[in-house]
Write a protein that holds these residues in place. Structure first.
Motif, PDB file in Angstrom:
ATOM      1  N   ALA A   7      -8.395  -1.737   0.910  1.00 47.76           N
ATOM      2  CA  ALA A   7      -8.545  -1.424   2.336  1.00 47.76           C
ATOM      3  C   ALA A   7      -8.912   0.046   2.535  1.00 47.76           C
ATOM      4  O   ALA A   7      -9.753   0.371   3.393  1.00 47.76           O
TER       5      ALA A   7
ATOM      6  N   GLU B 282      -4.292  -4.264  -2.784  1.00 50.08           N
ATOM      7  CA  GLU B 282      -4.916  -4.559  -1.498  1.00 50.08           C
ATOM      8  C   GLU B 282      -4.995  -3.294  -0.638  1.00 50.08           C
ATOM      9  O   GLU B 282      -5.968  -3.080   0.075  1.00 50.08           O
ATOM     10  N   ARG B 283      -3.992  -2.442  -0.736  1.00 51.74           N
ATOM     11  CA  ARG B 283      -4.012  -1.173   0.012  1.00 51.74           C
ATOM     12  C   ARG B 283      -5.159  -0.293  -0.502  1.00 51.74           C
ATOM     13  O   ARG B 283      -5.847   0.354   0.291  1.00 51.74           O
TER      14      ARG B 283
ATOM     15  N   ARG C 198      -5.981 -12.941  -0.772  1.00 49.22           N
ATOM     16  CA  ARG C 198      -5.152 -11.746  -0.654  1.00 49.22           C
ATOM     17  C   ARG C 198      -3.700 -12.131  -0.457  1.00 49.22           C
ATOM     18  O   ARG C 198      -3.368 -13.009   0.320  1.00 49.22           O
TER      19      ARG C 198
ATOM     20  N   ARG D  82      -1.281  -8.054   3.453  1.00 48.06           N
ATOM     21  CA  ARG D  82      -2.135  -7.356   4.414  1.00 48.06           C
ATOM     22  C   ARG D  82      -1.567  -5.955   4.581  1.00 48.06           C
ATOM     23  O   ARG D  82      -0.464  -5.803   5.081  1.00 48.06           O
TER      24      ARG D  82
ATOM     25  N   ALA E 142     -10.826 -12.610   1.085  1.00 45.43           N
ATOM     26  CA  ALA E 142      -9.825 -12.637   2.152  1.00 45.43           C
ATOM     27  C   ALA E 142      -8.826 -13.768   1.977  1.00 45.43           C
ATOM     28  O   ALA E 142      -7.654 -13.612   2.273  1.00 45.43           O
TER      29      ALA E 142
END
Length: 164
Positions: A66, A62-63, A103, A106, A100
């Motif tokens: 992003a 996820e990082r 996931r 965050r 979204a």
């Protein structure tokens, strides 16, 4: 016909053999039960470590998502490492989520500066690799090999990300 009489109070040969066989069987069963308990405990520990490692990989993936979303120019450079992290997630049995709602983590906000974003991504890779190294203690052998291999890959990613 000849009849042998056994004095009262003395066990018969068959009785002694049967009792011995029963004692051996019971001893074997209790040992097997302990072995099964140990195997079950090891399996539970392995499943917990796999879940933890999958969660770490999901957070790291996820990082990467992003960072790529914040800095599309880094997409080509990060794609191979992001692909490795996705395969690590698969290896640990975690679902490769997208969207979204799917996931699992965050990430912290991505810095606006590309170099700073890469440094934070490298720090996340290094932190995850070290956590996996710590998890080696008590891991079943097969999982320990996987954790060590993925930790090494994470350290390589951290190194490559630091080469800005």
């Amino acid at each position: 016909m000849y009849v042998v009489s056994i004095p009262p109070g003395r066990p018969r040969r068959r009785g002694v053999l049967a009792a011995g066989a029963l004692a051996v069987a019971l001893a074997g069963c209790s040992g097997e039960t302990e072995r099964k308990r140990t195997e079950r405990r090891d399996a539970e520990r392995g499943r917990a470590l796999r879940r933890e490692a999958a969660g770490q990989s999901a957070a790291l993936l996820e990082r990467y998502r992003a960072t790529i979303a914040a800095h599309p120019a880094l997409s080509e450079r990060l794609a191979p490492m992001r692909g490795h992290v996705a395969r690590h997630l698969d290896a640990f049995g975690g679902p490769r989520a997208s969207g979204a709602d799917a996931r699992t983590a965050r990430p912290a906000p991505v810095p606006g500066d590309e170099d700073a974003a890469l440094k934070e991504l490298a720090a996340a890779e290094r932190e995850t690799a070290r956590a996996r190294g710590r998890a080696l203690t008590g891991a079943p052998p097969e999982l320990a090999r996987l954790l060590a291999s993925v930790a090494a890959a994470g350290e390589v990613h951290a190194y490559l990300l630091g080469e800005a």
